[in-house]
Every structure is written in structure tokens, then in C-alpha cells.
Design a protein around this motif. Structure first.
Motif, mmCIF file in Angstrom:
data_model
loop_
_atom_site.group_PDB
_atom_site.id
_atom_site.type_symbol
_atom_site.label_atom_id
_atom_site.label_comp_id
_atom_site.label_asym_id
_atom_site.label_seq_id
_atom_site.Cartn_x
_atom_site.Cartn_y
_atom_site.Cartn_z
ATOM 1 N N MET A 109 29.164 55.854 4.281
ATOM 2 C CA MET A 109 27.990 55.944 3.395
ATOM 3 C C MET A 109 28.306 56.742 2.139
ATOM 4 O O MET A 109 27.800 56.429 1.050
ATOM 5 N N VAL A 110 29.122 57.791 2.283
ATOM 6 C CA VAL A 110 29.460 58.602 1.111
ATOM 7 C C VAL A 110 30.136 57.735 0.055
ATOM 8 O O VAL A 110 29.838 57.834 -1.144
ATOM 9 N N PHE A 111 31.035 56.861 0.434
ATOM 10 C CA PHE A 111 31.752 56.021 -0.516
ATOM 11 C C PHE A 111 30.929 54.811 -0.945
ATOM 12 O O PHE A 111 31.106 54.304 -2.055
ATOM 13 N N LEU A 112 30.031 54.345 -0.070
ATOM 14 C CA LEU A 112 29.257 53.134 -0.397
ATOM 15 C C LEU A 112 27.994 53.454 -1.166
ATOM 16 O O LEU A 112 27.744 52.883 -2.243
ATOM 17 N N ALA A 113 27.178 54.346 -0.614
ATOM 18 C CA ALA A 113 25.876 54.642 -1.232
ATOM 19 C C ALA A 113 25.473 56.061 -0.883
ATOM 20 O O ALA A 113 24.688 56.285 0.055
ATOM 21 N N PRO A 114 25.992 57.074 -1.566
ATOM 22 C CA PRO A 114 25.660 58.460 -1.224
ATOM 23 C C PRO A 114 24.180 58.782 -1.355
ATOM 24 O O PRO A 114 23.707 59.735 -0.746
ATOM 25 N N SER A 115 23.417 57.978 -2.106
ATOM 26 C CA SER A 115 21.995 58.259 -2.281
ATOM 27 C C SER A 115 21.193 58.045 -1.000
ATOM 28 O O SER A 115 20.040 58.505 -0.915
ATOM 29 N N VAL A 116 21.753 57.355 0.017
ATOM 30 C CA VAL A 116 20.999 57.127 1.253
ATOM 31 C C VAL A 116 21.166 58.293 2.241
ATOM 32 O O VAL A 116 20.437 58.354 3.232
ATOM 33 N N LEU A 117 22.111 59.198 1.981
ATOM 34 C CA LEU A 117 22.335 60.291 2.924
ATOM 35 C C LEU A 117 21.096 61.171 3.122
ATOM 36 O O LEU A 117 20.821 61.592 4.255
ATOM 37 N N PRO A 118 20.297 61.496 2.069
ATOM 38 C CA PRO A 118 19.082 62.295 2.312
ATOM 39 C C PRO A 118 18.073 61.591 3.217
ATOM 40 O O PRO A 118 17.212 62.257 3.799
ATOM 41 N N LEU A 119 18.158 60.273 3.329
ATOM 42 C CA LEU A 119 17.257 59.547 4.221
ATOM 43 C C LEU A 119 17.771 59.522 5.663
ATOM 44 O O LEU A 119 16.990 59.329 6.590
ATOM 45 N N VAL A 120 19.070 59.712 5.826
ATOM 46 C CA VAL A 120 19.689 59.560 7.146
ATOM 47 C C VAL A 120 19.939 60.895 7.829
ATOM 48 O O VAL A 120 19.645 61.084 9.017
ATOM 49 N N LEU A 121 20.496 61.863 7.091
ATOM 50 C CA LEU A 121 20.915 63.122 7.714
ATOM 51 C C LEU A 121 19.764 63.951 8.294
ATOM 52 O O LEU A 121 19.870 64.439 9.433
ATOM 53 N N PRO A 122 18.628 64.168 7.578
ATOM 54 C CA PRO A 122 17.576 65.025 8.156
ATOM 55 C C PRO A 122 17.038 64.530 9.494
ATOM 56 O O PRO A 122 16.969 65.317 10.459
ATOM 57 N N PRO A 123 16.659 63.249 9.652
ATOM 58 C CA PRO A 123 16.186 62.839 10.981
ATOM 59 C C PRO A 123 17.279 62.859 12.046
ATOM 60 O O PRO A 123 17.008 63.132 13.220
ATOM 61 N N LEU A 124 18.523 62.580 11.624
ATOM 62 C CA LEU A 124 19.623 62.642 12.585
ATOM 63 C C LEU A 124 19.765 64.055 13.148
ATOM 64 O O LEU A 124 19.844 64.255 14.373
ATOM 65 N N LEU A 125 19.781 65.048 12.264
ATOM 66 C CA LEU A 125 19.919 66.434 12.712
ATOM 67 C C LEU A 125 18.693 66.894 13.490
ATOM 68 O O LEU A 125 18.808 67.639 14.470
#
Length: 621
Positions: free
Chosen positions: A162-178
Motif C-alpha cells: 500500500m505504501v508504494f501503491l497508494a499511501p493515502s489509503v493507510l489512514p483508512l486502514v491502520l487505525p481500525p486494524l490497530l
């Protein structure tokens, strides 16, 4: 009946982490190979989103379906590569798990043996630990290794993609994952407590059933079947209640999976229009969704199910095993101070004072009010009729039996109060039935002195006359099958092991009874030359004739001293020497104590009911 136990805040896997990673740290080459194959296994998680994005943006959306299928075919090849990595990783994990399981079996078996030797009641729940719990730990450990390894690789690969493909989606993925993982860890403590209750209840059922089976005849004779059955039923009901409490908590894992695995996908779909308007391509959005559905979701599901099932069983069962059989204390660091002189250190004397021992509260004492001093450097032979208490005396001296009354000191300390390691440093006991285990001959010989060099082992083998046996077996590097050895051959291995031991006191409890007289003489003479003290429970009267001092037990009295004194004071010894030996009749024995030693008080020996004194003179050698 309530079997719940106090909750331990460190009950989950974290306090056991050093123990669980030790098998990996002990095998760095194996760990490196496992990491390399795991990286191959992570290829699909790392590339899947990128390949989907390219298949959409440069293939199907651009009007080139064959190019899009080509990118998807590459993703299929990546799946095959990951499967091959998994195939190679499984045997490597087995080489970690099986030694871990073997160590646990040794710990449980050694703990049970130590309890039995120390005279503690037999722990029937040890059977549950040795069978159910050890196998539970083995299977759970393998499962946890696979789950944690897969989670780290898959989630790490997906997030990196995701970092290399679309880093803008990380704020949508990381908080619920953690958040989902944090919620799961918070619930894990309660689930661990419930799992612990299940295992404790299982142990108590095993303990109650074992006690009932052992006393079945008495229970039937007393008509107590109903009461015993009711108490066993209470234990079984408590076990079922504990299992129900655990089952109630298990569905909570679904909530954790929903937060950590499904909520990121929901947020990604809701935010998709905004991401598209921000410049993210359709293929990139679908690639990010692929990372979530094909990477994060399966990894989180496996982790929650694995740690919520196998992880809990591993943590609780391993904790129960360690509670019953703690890790041995690390050996003390070698002292840098100079050794004390022989006159400054305490003598390794054996001192028995008014010792009485009986096998049972209502049994007649085997030994009664026995006073015995075996000074350091002595060579004592104990003789007497079969069943008179010779082996009992050996067990008392070595600490495998505890006296009912009186005091026993070896090197100034009660042997029964010492830890097994300290006891082994003071004395070594070789019983009639020698212990030899399946494995390497060198391992068997060095059991009591693991740091012994090959030259030292060879010298010990030669000293006790076991060199021809070692040659026949194929040398020190040979493998040993105890069932293929005769009783005498097993005794020779045990004698060489004892000779190699650093213990200053050796007790041979008919340890040469399966050897011919010449082999017996060679072994006993070797131990007599060895520094330290030697106590021989004599099988043949020739053992007494070789000793510097003799102790005769005849059921009424104990007579100790040099040969000429014991001959004069003990009719039984005169009979034994005269009837069992043609080569050394009584008149051939020395008339003065060997080495100029002083003898016992020549007064009349005490009767069985009185105080018996059999104090031996200190050797000058």
C-alpha cells in the motif's frame, strides 16, 4: 465445586516469550532458512495489489484485456511461489517444535521422578501433564509459530505494498486494524483465565480418578462407592462449567475480526469517490481493496483464531507445566577465589545419629537407633542377609529415603534436604538395576559430568573394565539400545558413569551383582583407588575382604570396624567368611587394622532395641 484460580496479569504469551523463542535462537542456521522461505511465501501479499492495479489500469480499463489477463497470470504465479515457500517452511518448523516438545517431556518426567524419590505423594495429575498438556503445547506451539509468522509476513507485505501503491489509503486502514488487535489483546487475558480453569479442572478430574482407581479395593470393601462417585461427579461438573465459561468468551473474537478486518474495507469503499477525485486511479483503489481482502483480512482472521485457540492453550498449558516443574536455577558462576586447602574445607564424612527407619507406620523398623560414621576416604563394605536393610541404608545415605527418626549428614548437610543438583554433587548411587537410556553412549557415560573430555571418559571406561564393551558397541560415538544390552553390560556403563562423576562419595548398591567375580574385583578396586569415599553394599563376601572396613547388619545389631575386629565380634560375619570364601579363610585375615587405624570399642554390641554404635576410624590414606 469451584476450580477458578486467581488471575495472573501476565498469563498470556508475553512472559513466556523468552522460553518460546529459545528453540529458534538455539538454531540460527535453521532460523535463517525459515526467514528466507518465509519471504518467498510473502510474495503474493506484497505484489497482489500492484498486479491488480496494473491489470485494471493498463489492461481492462485501457481496452487491452489480454494484457490485463497477463498481469493476473503473474499474480497466479506469485501464489504458486508463496505456496512453495509454505511447503518448504513446514519441515523447518517441525525441526523447531519437536525438540521443544522433547524438552517438556524430560522436564515433566524428571519432576515426577524427583517427587517420587524425595518421598512425596505421587501426583496423578502428572499423567495429564505428560500426555494431554505436553501434546497440547506441542500442537499449539506449532500452530502459533505458523500463525504469527504468517500474520507478520502477510500484513507487513500488504502494508508495504500500500505504501508504494497508494499511501493515502493507510489512514483508512491502520487505525481500525490497530483498534481491533488492541481489543483482541484486551480480551485475551480473560480468555486465558477461562482456558486455565479448563486445564486445572482437567487435572483435578485426573487426580480424583487416579486416586479412586488406586483405592478401588478399599472403596469397595468399605462400601464407599456412592461417596467417591459423587466427589468424582463434582469434579466432572466443575470441568464442564469451566468449558462453558470458555465457550461463552470465544464469540467475542468475531467482534475483533469485524473491527480489524472488515472495517478497513468498509472505510475504503466509502472513501473511494474521494480517493478517485484526489487523483487515485480505479486500479489503485481496487489494488488497495485487494490488499485488504486478500492480505489483511485472512491474516487477522488467522491471528485471532490462532491466538484465541492455540495461543491460549499454549500459554496456559505451558504455564501449568512450569508451575509444577520450574526451570532449574542457573549454575553459579565459577568462583575466582583460590581453592581452600584440604584442612579448611569441611570433610565429606557420612554421619548417622540414632537413625530409625521403617516401611510404614505399623511396620517393624528395618534400622533402629543406628549410629554410623564413615569418614572421608573410607572404603566400607556393608554385609548381611538379604532383606536385612543394606539397600535401605544406602537409600538413607544417598537421600532417596528419609529417616523416621534421627539425623543423617553427608559433608555436613542432610542429603534428603538437598536439591537434586546439590545431591548429585555430593554423592553418586549405582543401584542393582543400572539405568541406561536410548541414545549416544557418550551421553550415557557423561550424564553426571557433561563437561568431561573424551580422554577422561576413555580413562574411566578403562578403569572399571568396560573398554571391551565400548569397543564391541562401536566406540564412544555409538548409539545405545538398552534392551540389546545384558544386565552386566548396563552395570558396566553405569559404573563408568559413576567413576567419572565429580561426587566425592560413591555408593554401590549391589551394582556389580551381574558381573563375574574378576570383573567385580576390577571395578571395586578402581573405585577404591578413586579419590573420595566408597560404600559397597556387598553381593559377594569378596567385596568385604577387599574393603578397609566392614559393617555387618544381622537384624539384632550392627557391628563395624576392621576385618579382625568384626570377625571377633560378629558370629554372622565369621560364618559368611568361612562358608562363602575358600580363598580367604578367617585365619588369613590381618590381625591388626589396616593402615594403622584404630578399631571400635570392643564392648558387647547393643541389642536391636538399644543404641547401636558402629563408628569407623578415619582413614590415613
Amino acid at each position: 465445586m469451584n476450580v477458578r484460580t486467581p488471575r495472573d496479569p501476565l498469563l498470556p504469551l508475553f512472559p513466556l516469550f523468552p522460553l518460546l523463542v529459545a528453540p529458534l535462537r538455539a538454531r540460527p542456521g535453521l532460523l535463517l532458512r525459515l526467514i528466507l522461505w518465509s519471504l518467498v511465501e510473502a510474495v503474493p501479499a506484497l505484489l497482489a495489489g500492484h498486479l491488480v492495479a496494473r491489470a485494471v489500469d493498463h489492461g481492462f480499463a485501457a481496452g487491452h484485456p489480454l494484457r490485463g489477463l497477463g498481469w493476473l497470470a503473474l499474480m497466479g504465479l506469485g501464489v504458486f511461489a508463496g505456496a512453495w515457500g509454505t511447503r518448504q517452511a513446514y519441515p523447518l518448523l517441525a525441526r523447531v517444535v519437536e525438540p521443544f516438545r522433547d524438552d517438556l517431556v524430560r522436564r515433566v518426567a524428571a519432576g515426577a521422578l524427583h517427587q517420587a524419590v524425595a518421598g512425596h505423594p505421587v501426583d496423578a495429575s502428572g499423567v495429564s501433564r505428560l500426555t494431554l498438556q505436553v501434546e497440547m503445547v506441542r500442537e499449539a506451539y506449532a500452530g502459533v509459530l505458523m500463525v504469527v509468522r504468517g500474520f507478520l509476513l502477510t500484513v507487513g507485505g500488504a502494508l508495504l505494498g500500500m505504501v508504494f501503491l497508494a499511501p493515502s489509503v493507510l489512514p483508512l486502514v491502520l487505525p481500525p486494524l490497530l483498534a481491533g488487535l488492541g481489543l483482541f489483546l484486551a480480551l485475551l487475558r480473560r480468555m486465558a483465565g477461562a482456558q486455565r480453569d479448563v486445564i486445572v479442572a482437567d487435572e483435578r478430574v485426573a487426580e480424583a480418578a487416579g486416586a479412586a482407581c488406586a483405592a478401588a479395593r478399599d472403596i469397595t470393601a468399605c462400601g464407599a462407592e456412592d461417596g467417591v462417585r459423587d466427589r468424582l461427579a463434582e469434579r466432572i461438573d466443575a470441568q464442564a462449567a469451566a468449558a462453558r465459561r470458555l465457550a461463552v468468551l470465544m464469540p467475542a473474537r468475531v467482534l475483533c475480526l469485524a473491527v480489524a478486518g472488515w472495517l478497513p474495507l468498509l472505510l475504503l469503499l466509502v472513501a473511494a469517490p474521494g480517493l478517485r477525485s484526489g487523483g487515485l486511479t480505479t486500479g489503485a483503489v481496487l489494488g488497495a481493496a485487494t490488499y485488504v481482502t486478500g492480505g489483511l483480512q485472512p491474516a487477522v482472521r488467522s491471528l485471532i483464531q490462532g491466538l484465541g485457540g492455540s495461543g491460549l492453550r499454549l500459554a496456559v498449558a505451558l504455564r501449568r507445566i512450569l508451575e509444577a516443574h520450574p526451570l532449574p536455577a542457573p549454575p553459579p558462576a565459577p568462583s575466582t577465589r583460590p581453592r581452600a586447602s584440604a584442612s579448611a574445607r569441611p570433610a565429606h564424612d557420612v554421619v548417622l545419629t540414632a537413625v530409625t527407619f521403617a516401611y510404614g507406620a505399623h511396620a517393624a523398623p528395618v534400622l533402629r537407633d543406628l549410629d554410623l560414621t564413615v569418614p572421608e576416604g573410607a572404603h566400607l563394605a556393608v554385609v548381611g542377609p538379604s532383606g536385612i536393610g543394606k539397600s535401605t541404608l544406602a537409600g538413607l545415605i544417598c537421600g532417596t529415603l528419609r529417616p523416621d527418626r534421627g539425623r543423617i549428614l553427608v559433608a555436613g548437610r542432610p542429603p534428603a534436604a538437598l536439591s537434586p543438583a546439590d545431591r548429585s554433587a555430593v554423592r553418586v548411587l549405582v543401584p542393582q538395576e543400572a539405568y541406561v537410556f536410548s541414545g549416544g553412549l557418550m551421553e550415557n557415560l557423561c550424564l553426571l559430568r557433561p563437561d568431561a573430555g573424551e580422554d577422561e571418559v576413555t580413562a574411566a571406561v578403562a578403569a572399571v573394565g568396560a573398554a571391551p564393551l565400548v569397543t564391541r558397541l562401536g566406540g564412544l560415538g555409538a548409539q545405545v539400545d538398552p534392551a540389546a544390552l545384558s544386565s552386566g553390560e548396563r552395570q558396566q556403563i553405569a559404573l563408568a558413569r559413576a567413576y567419572l562423576s565429580p561426587a566425592p562419595l560413591v555408593v554401590l548398591d549391589e551394582a556389580t551383582c551381574h558381573l563375574d567375580p574378576a570383573a567385580e574385583a576390577r571395578a571395586e578396586e578402581a573405585f577404591a583407588r578413586r579419590p573420595g569415599s566408597l560404600v559397597v553394599i556387598a553381593h559377594r563376601i569378596s567385596s568385604a575382604l577387599r574393603a578397609r572396613h566392614v559393617l555387618v547388619l544381622d537384624g539384632e545389631r550392627a557391628v563395624g570396624g576392621a576385618h579382625h575386629e568384626v570377625l571377633r565380634r560378629s558370629p554372622l560375619y565369621r560364618d559368611l567368611v568361612g562358608h562363602w570364601s575358600d580363598e580367604a579363610p578367617p585365619e588369613a585375615l590381618p590381625e591388626t587394622p589396616p593402615d594403622g587405624a584404630a578399631g571400635d570399642d570392643p564392648g558387647a554390641p547393643a541389642a536391636r532395641g538399644g543404641t547401636v554404635r558402629a563408628t569407623l576410624p578415619r582413614s590415613r590414606s
